[in-house]
Design a protein around this motif. Structure first.
Motif, PDB file in Angstrom:
ATOM      1  N   LEU A   1       0.821  -1.207   0.000  1.00  0.00           N
ATOM      2  CA  LEU A   1       0.000   0.000   0.000  1.00  0.00           C
ATOM      3  C   LEU A   1       0.860   1.264   0.000  1.00  0.00           C
ATOM      4  CD1 LEU A   1      -2.834  -1.012   2.507  1.00  0.00           C
ATOM      5  CD2 LEU A   1      -2.991  -0.823   0.016  1.00  0.00           C
ATOM      6  N   LEU A   2       1.937   1.239   0.779  1.00  0.00           N
ATOM      7  CA  LEU A   2       2.826   2.397   0.829  1.00  0.00           C
ATOM      8  C   LEU A   2       3.568   2.572  -0.495  1.00  0.00           C
ATOM      9  CD1 LEU A   2       4.216   1.995   4.461  1.00  0.00           C
ATOM     10  CD2 LEU A   2       2.704   3.803   3.618  1.00  0.00           C
ATOM     11  N   LEU A   3       3.920   1.445  -1.132  1.00  0.00           N
ATOM     12  CA  LEU A   3       4.558   1.509  -2.450  1.00  0.00           C
ATOM     13  C   LEU A   3       3.617   2.146  -3.463  1.00  0.00           C
ATOM     14  CD1 LEU A   3       6.608   0.805  -4.666  1.00  0.00           C
ATOM     15  CD2 LEU A   3       5.675  -1.510  -4.703  1.00  0.00           C
ATOM     16  N   LEU A   4       2.364   1.689  -3.487  1.00  0.00           N
ATOM     17  CA  LEU A   4       1.378   2.242  -4.414  1.00  0.00           C
ATOM     18  C   LEU A   4       1.090   3.705  -4.095  1.00  0.00           C
ATOM     19  CD1 LEU A   4      -1.116  -0.766  -4.636  1.00  0.00           C
ATOM     20  CD2 LEU A   4       0.661  -0.115  -6.272  1.00  0.00           C
ATOM     21  N   ALA A   5       1.070   4.031  -2.801  1.00  0.00           N
ATOM     22  CA  ALA A   5       0.823   5.417  -2.388  1.00  0.00           C
ATOM     23  C   ALA A   5       1.930   6.345  -2.869  1.00  0.00           C
ATOM     24  CB  ALA A   5       0.683   5.502  -0.878  1.00  0.00           C
ATOM     25  N   GLY A   6       3.147   5.798  -3.004  1.00  0.00           N
ATOM     26  CA  GLY A   6       4.272   6.611  -3.455  1.00  0.00           C
ATOM     27  C   GLY A   6       4.120   7.115  -4.872  1.00  0.00           C
ATOM     28  N   PHE A   7       3.304   6.429  -5.687  1.00  0.00           N
ATOM     29  CA  PHE A   7       3.111   6.867  -7.065  1.00  0.00           C
ATOM     30  C   PHE A   7       2.283   8.148  -7.141  1.00  0.00           C
ATOM     31  CE2 PHE A   7       3.797   2.235  -7.899  1.00  0.00           C
ATOM     32  CZ  PHE A   7       4.949   2.383  -8.647  1.00  0.00           C
ATOM     33  N   VAL A   8       1.460   8.406  -6.122  1.00  0.00           N
ATOM     34  CA  VAL A   8       0.613   9.599  -6.137  1.00  0.00           C
ATOM     35  C   VAL A   8       1.457  10.877  -6.137  1.00  0.00           C
ATOM     36  CG1 VAL A   8      -1.202  10.887  -4.949  1.00  0.00           C
ATOM     37  CG2 VAL A   8      -1.319   8.381  -5.073  1.00  0.00           C
ATOM     38  N   PRO A   9       2.357  11.073  -5.147  1.00  0.00           N
ATOM     39  CA  PRO A   9       3.203  12.280  -5.207  1.00  0.00           C
ATOM     40  C   PRO A   9       4.169  12.263  -6.379  1.00  0.00           C
ATOM     41  CG  PRO A   9       3.922  10.831  -3.425  1.00  0.00           C
ATOM     42  CD  PRO A   9       2.606  10.298  -3.915  1.00  0.00           C
ATOM     43  N   LEU A  10       4.569  11.074  -6.817  1.00  0.00           N
ATOM     44  CA  LEU A  10       5.507  10.970  -7.935  1.00  0.00           C
ATOM     45  C   LEU A  10       4.877  11.523  -9.217  1.00  0.00           C
ATOM     46  CD1 LEU A  10       8.392   9.758  -8.326  1.00  0.00           C
ATOM     47  CD2 LEU A  10       7.277   7.725  -9.230  1.00  0.00           C
ATOM     48  N   ILE A  11       3.662  11.099  -9.506  1.00  0.00           N
ATOM     49  CA  ILE A  11       2.980  11.538 -10.725  1.00  0.00           C
ATOM     50  C   ILE A  11       2.494  12.976 -10.593  1.00  0.00           C
ATOM     51  CG2 ILE A  11       0.971  11.119 -12.206  1.00  0.00           C
ATOM     52  CD1 ILE A  11       1.297   8.126 -11.540  1.00  0.00           C
ATOM     53  N   TYR A  12       1.948  13.320  -9.412  1.00  0.00           N
ATOM     54  CA  TYR A  12       1.465  14.690  -9.204  1.00  0.00           C
ATOM     55  C   TYR A  12       2.621  15.687  -9.252  1.00  0.00           C
ATOM     56  CZ  TYR A  12      -0.540  18.803  -6.965  1.00  0.00           C
ATOM     57  OH  TYR A  12      -0.943  20.085  -6.689  1.00  0.00           O
ATOM     58  N   GLY A  13       3.757  15.320  -8.650  1.00  0.00           N
ATOM     59  CA  GLY A  13       4.924  16.198  -8.663  1.00  0.00           C
ATOM     60  C   GLY A  13       5.435  16.447 -10.061  1.00  0.00           C
ATOM     61  N   ALA A  14       5.430  15.393 -10.898  1.00  0.00           N
ATOM     62  CA  ALA A  14       5.876  15.536 -12.285  1.00  0.00           C
ATOM     63  C   ALA A  14       4.947  16.474 -13.049  1.00  0.00           C
ATOM     64  CB  ALA A  14       5.919  14.169 -12.957  1.00  0.00           C
ATOM     65  N   ASP A  15       3.633  16.303 -12.839  1.00  0.00           N
ATOM     66  CA  ASP A  15       2.654  17.155 -13.513  1.00  0.00           C
ATOM     67  C   ASP A  15       2.791  18.608 -13.078  1.00  0.00           C
ATOM     68  OD1 ASP A  15       0.319  17.340 -15.279  1.00  0.00           O
ATOM     69  OD2 ASP A  15      -0.773  17.876 -13.477  1.00  0.00           O
ATOM     70  N   LEU A  16       2.975  18.827 -11.789  1.00  0.00           N
ATOM     71  CA  LEU A  16       3.130  20.189 -11.259  1.00  0.00           C
ATOM     72  C   LEU A  16       4.408  20.817 -11.779  1.00  0.00           C
ATOM     73  CD1 LEU A  16       2.095  22.398  -9.322  1.00  0.00           C
ATOM     74  CD2 LEU A  16       3.381  21.268  -7.487  1.00  0.00           C
ATOM     75  N   LEU A  17       5.478  20.037 -11.848  1.00  0.00           N
ATOM     76  CA  LEU A  17       6.755  20.545 -12.342  1.00  0.00           C
ATOM     77  C   LEU A  17       6.654  20.962 -13.803  1.00  0.00           C
ATOM     78  CD1 LEU A  17       9.794  21.005 -11.829  1.00  0.00           C
ATOM     79  CD2 LEU A  17      10.179  18.634 -12.526  1.00  0.00           C
ATOM     80  N   VAL A  18       5.989  20.148 -14.617  1.00  0.00           N
ATOM     81  CA  VAL A  18       5.836  20.469 -16.042  1.00  0.00           C
ATOM     82  C   VAL A  18       5.033  21.756 -16.219  1.00  0.00           C
ATOM     83  CG1 VAL A  18       4.744  19.733 -18.198  1.00  0.00           C
ATOM     84  CG2 VAL A  18       6.087  18.111 -16.868  1.00  0.00           C
ATOM     85  N   ASP A  19       3.900  21.857 -15.516  1.00  0.00           N
ATOM     86  CA  ASP A  19       3.046  23.040 -15.661  1.00  0.00           C
ATOM     87  C   ASP A  19       3.762  24.322 -15.233  1.00  0.00           C
ATOM     88  OD1 ASP A  19       0.961  21.571 -16.648  1.00  0.00           O
ATOM     89  OD2 ASP A  19      -0.090  21.378 -14.740  1.00  0.00           O
ATOM     90  N   SER A  20       4.417  24.274 -14.080  1.00  0.00           N
ATOM     91  CA  SER A  20       5.063  25.479 -13.558  1.00  0.00           C
ATOM     92  C   SER A  20       6.301  25.860 -14.359  1.00  0.00           C
ATOM     93  CB  SER A  20       5.423  25.285 -12.077  1.00  0.00           C
ATOM     94  OG  SER A  20       6.201  24.123 -11.890  1.00  0.00           O
ATOM     95  N   ALA A  21       7.100  24.872 -14.751  1.00  0.00           N
ATOM     96  CA  ALA A  21       8.299  25.158 -15.542  1.00  0.00           C
ATOM     97  C   ALA A  21       7.920  25.683 -16.929  1.00  0.00           C
ATOM     98  CB  ALA A  21       9.160  23.906 -15.667  1.00  0.00           C
ATOM     99  N   SER A  22       6.857  25.125 -17.516  1.00  0.00           N
ATOM    100  CA  SER A  22       6.389  25.595 -18.818  1.00  0.00           C
ATOM    101  C   SER A  22       5.891  27.034 -18.715  1.00  0.00           C
ATOM    102  CB  SER A  22       5.273  24.687 -19.341  1.00  0.00           C
ATOM    103  OG  SER A  22       5.737  23.370 -19.522  1.00  0.00           O
TER     104      SER A  22
END
Length: 318
Positions: free
Chosen positions: A5-26
């Protein structure tokens, strides 16, 4: 169960962080009058593979070669056999000429190069096979050629659509970039740590966990985009994006990983490397079967069956 469960939970900040980084950097790049084409080819392209890159950086720093290699190869196999297969079943996928004659062959070449540099034990007679730092540099040089070609093509093409960019102030963009990086780091560390713990707990190798749960989790953004595009029958660029992601994974991310820490290649990994080559070759062959340059539903079904078969053999050999 807790580690899973903790492994799967780790994908949430991983994917959200990538999306936030792309939007803000763009947004920041747009505010600084960086051409839209440069934003699309650098920030957006790099950002979509940020989850794989983050996990591999952490795995390489910890010396976890099985996770570093398994994440890359597993993602590439799933991208074609899983994502392209599922999307083609929903709606046949058209393939542009440039993707047919340039990107798909380069995807196959990248898979072949990774196999060749992993054959130290067979070619040189070494006791172990390692993707060394010099190999990592070679991979990055290949990637620079691919990136240079892509930039030249995009600049010379006048009919390319602009990448949508969100509008933030410069100050807010910088804050969100730092936040995105922080969230990515947190998510990447969670995934690597609990992937190792899960493997130790249930008796599976880190390689198996990386080839399945980790690689599928990091490819979820591509899966979601491809499925949505297929449902909307807007899939002319879908294969190009998937193939580009595979080239990026094999040449750039594995190259960075090897430079940080040489990647040990176990004997069982050659099954995965060869599967990656076969799947990449099949993609090229399927483009020319049937009518027109496209992946038909029956070919998508074959891809999905092959992926399920690969997983069954993977667990049987573990």
């Amino acid at each position: 169960m807790l580690n899973l469960l903790l492994l799967l939970a780790g994908f949430v900040p991983l994917i959200y962080g990538a999306d936030l980084l792309v939007d803000s950097a763009s947004s920041l790049a747009k505010r600084l009058n960086v051409p839209n084409i440069v934003i699309g080819l650098t920030i957006v392209a790099f950002g979509t593979s940020a989850p794989e890159l983050t996990i591999n950086i952490f795995a390489s720093l910890r010396g976890n070669s099985d996770i570093a290699l398994g994440n890359i190869i597993g993602s590439n196999i799933f991208n074609i056999a899983g994502i392209v297969g599922i999307a083609a079943i929903i709606y046949p996928m058209a393939v542009k000429p440039r993707t047919t004659w340039i990107e798909i062959p380069l995807c196959f070449l990248a898979a072949l190069v990774v196999l060749v540099i992993s054959l130290d034990g067979f070619i040189d007679g070494d006791k172990i096979s390692v993707v060394k730092r010099t190999d990592g540099i070679i991979l990055l040089l290949f990637f620079s050629v691919f990136l240079g070609y892509t930039i030249h093509y995009m600049i010379s093409s006048s009919n390319e659509e602009e990448a949508p960019v969100k509008q933030y102030s410069i100050g807010l963009s910088i804050v969100l970039i730092l936040a995105g990086l922080a969230i990515l780091i947190i998510g990447g560390r969670i995934v690597v740590v609990f992937a190792i713990r899960l493997a130790q707990q249930i008796g599976l190798s880190e390689r198996i966990i990386a080839l399945t749960i980790v690689s599928i989790g990091t490819s979820f953004p591509e899966l979601a985009i491809s499925v949505i595009s297929a449902r909307k029958k807007n899939i002319d660029l879908a294969i190009g994006n998937i193939v580009g992601s595979n080239i990026f994974n094999a040449l750039f991310i594995l190259g960075i990983s090897a430079i940080i820490n040489p990647v040990l290649v176990h004997e069982k990994s050659f099954f995965d490397l060869c599967t990656n080559i076969v799947i990449s070759l099949l993609l090229f062959v399927f483009v020319f079967t049937g009518k027109g340059r496209k992946i038909d539903r029956w070919e998508g079904i074959i891809f999905v069956i092959l992926y399920v078969g690969y997983l069954l053999v993977l667990f049987r050999l573990s």
